[in-house]
Design a protein around this motif. Structure first.
Motif, PDB file in Angstrom:
ATOM      1  N   UNK A  10       0.818  -1.219   0.000  1.00  0.00           N
ATOM      2  CA  UNK A  10       0.000   0.000   0.000  1.00  0.00           C
ATOM      3  C   UNK A  10       0.846   1.262   0.000  1.00  0.00           C
ATOM      4  N   UNK A  13       2.025   1.837  -3.454  1.00  0.00           N
ATOM      5  CA  UNK A  13       0.943   2.348  -4.306  1.00  0.00           C
ATOM      6  C   UNK A  13       0.658   3.819  -3.973  1.00  0.00           C
ATOM      7  N   UNK A  57       4.280   1.092  -9.098  1.00  0.00           N
ATOM      8  CA  UNK A  57       2.988   0.388  -9.036  1.00  0.00           C
ATOM      9  C   UNK A  57       3.151  -1.064  -9.491  1.00  0.00           C
ATOM     10  N   UNK A  64       2.783  -7.897  -4.256  1.00  0.00           N
ATOM     11  CA  UNK A  64       1.479  -8.354  -3.790  1.00  0.00           C
ATOM     12  C   UNK A  64       1.229  -9.796  -4.237  1.00  0.00           C
ATOM     13  N   UNK A  73      -2.284  -4.961   2.362  1.00  0.00           N
ATOM     14  CA  UNK A  73      -2.760  -4.680   1.011  1.00  0.00           C
ATOM     15  C   UNK A  73      -4.191  -5.142   0.795  1.00  0.00           C
ATOM     16  N   UNK A  74      -4.472  -6.332   1.197  1.00  0.00           N
ATOM     17  CA  UNK A  74      -5.799  -6.858   0.917  1.00  0.00           C
ATOM     18  C   UNK A  74      -6.821  -6.427   1.950  1.00  0.00           C
ATOM     19  N   UNK A  76      -7.349  -3.460   3.244  1.00  0.00           N
ATOM     20  CA  UNK A  76      -7.838  -2.089   3.255  1.00  0.00           C
ATOM     21  C   UNK A  76      -6.876  -1.108   3.868  1.00  0.00           C
TER      22      UNK A  76
END
Lengths: 82, 233
Positions: A10, A13, A57, A64, A73-74, A76
């Protein structure tokens, strides 16, 4: 190793998103105020930031897929999950 | 009375590209801001959306923006955005001027891009070398002409990096037209001109082309604004 486990997907990103916004700002500014300096900045720095952000990214996606930072990451991001 | 259109018409490739770039940038920005504000889980849909926001759309902006920017750099308007070019571009845009630059700039086909048309290199990578030279211009502009007065009069004299080639003229003036050949001077030196042993600008250069240039005896301004008695070549 540079401690990849500490780098969450995250975060990567997020950095990528901010870099892209900066890149877009420079490139759009070059379109609206096409002075020589701004055009050069848009075509050099703008695209450097844009390319870097895409690379970040893609790195985030690759990490990921390998399961690095999976929980955050998954789940939230930094918001606690119920 | 005709109402003014509220939406600007698209009249050129540059405008179309610019509009495309702005639309792509807006879509990308919306996706990114949505992601940063909402912080959704990085599921498949989010990843695909982000691929558009961080990859596809910005690449579109870069491509269309580059072409649009390149198109704009061909324009005389772009050249005149540096104040040191004003002695050249103001004369070129002056409908009363009879300089060669002004006459060529009134040509409907390429007049808006007259600087580039006459000064670009015409080799295979001509556009590229011209643009690289443009970067050199920018470097000198920042380092040597930043505080050089409204027309660059306090800066070093502007000159071409290399001699002006006949090819820049003969691209349009083919040296084969009867009217051109009818001139005794042309007919007498045609071989030398074609070989490059004689230059077009040997007869048609200097103040004939850019009369307001400091290099050619001008003071940057239009003749009416010239200091009285200023000597011109």
């Amino acid at each position: 190793m540079i401690g990849l486990s500490k780098i969450t997907v995250r975060r990567l990103v997020n950095v990528s998103a901010v870099l892209t916004l900066v890149a877009l700002g420079l490139m759009v500014a070059g379109l609206f105020w096409p002075s020589p300096l701004l055009l050069v900045l848009a075509m050099s720095l703008g695209q450097l930031f844009g390319t870097s952000s895409l690379a970040l990214y893609l790195l985030a996606i690759a990490l990921d897929l390998q399961g690095v930072g999976e929980d955050e990451a998954l789940g939230g991001g930094d918001r606690p999950q119920s | 009375m005709v109402a003014k259109p509220t939406v600007q018409e698209i009249n050129s490739l540059e405008q179309l590209l610019k509009l495309t770039a702005v639309a792509a940038a807006a879509i990308a920005a919306l996706i990114i801001i949505w992601y940063l504000v909402k912080r959704p889980p990085l599921g498949r849909l989010t990843k695909v959306l982000l691929l558009f926001g961080l990859g596809v759309m910005p690449i579109g902006v870069a491509l269309t923006g580059n072409v649009s920017g390149f198109e704009y750099t061909l324009k005389r308007e772009f050249c005149s955005s540096c104040h040191v070019m004003l002695p050249y571009t103001e004369d070129a845009a002056d409908p009363r001027s009879n300089s060669l630059a002004a006459i060529h700039s009134r040509n409907a086909t390429f007049g808006g891009e007259s600087c580039y048309t006459c000064h670009a290199d015409y080799a295979l990578f001509g556009a590229m070398t011209t643009k690289l030279n443009g970067l050199k211009h920018l470097y000198y502009y920042i380092t040597e002409y930043a505080s050089s007065g409204p027309y660059g009069e306090k800066g070093p004299r502007i000159h071409l990096y290399k001699p002006f080639k006949n090819g820049s003229c003969t691209r349009c003036h083919s040296t084969t037209a009867p009217n051109w050949l009818a001139r005794e001077e042309h007919a007498g030196m045609i071989e030398d001109l074609r070989k490059g042993d004689a230059g077009c600008i040997d007869c048609h250069g200097g103040a004939q082309v850019h009369p307001r240039s400091f290099n050619h005896g001008g003071n940057g301004r239009a003749p009416t604004a010239s200091a009285a008695g200023e000597k011109k070549e």
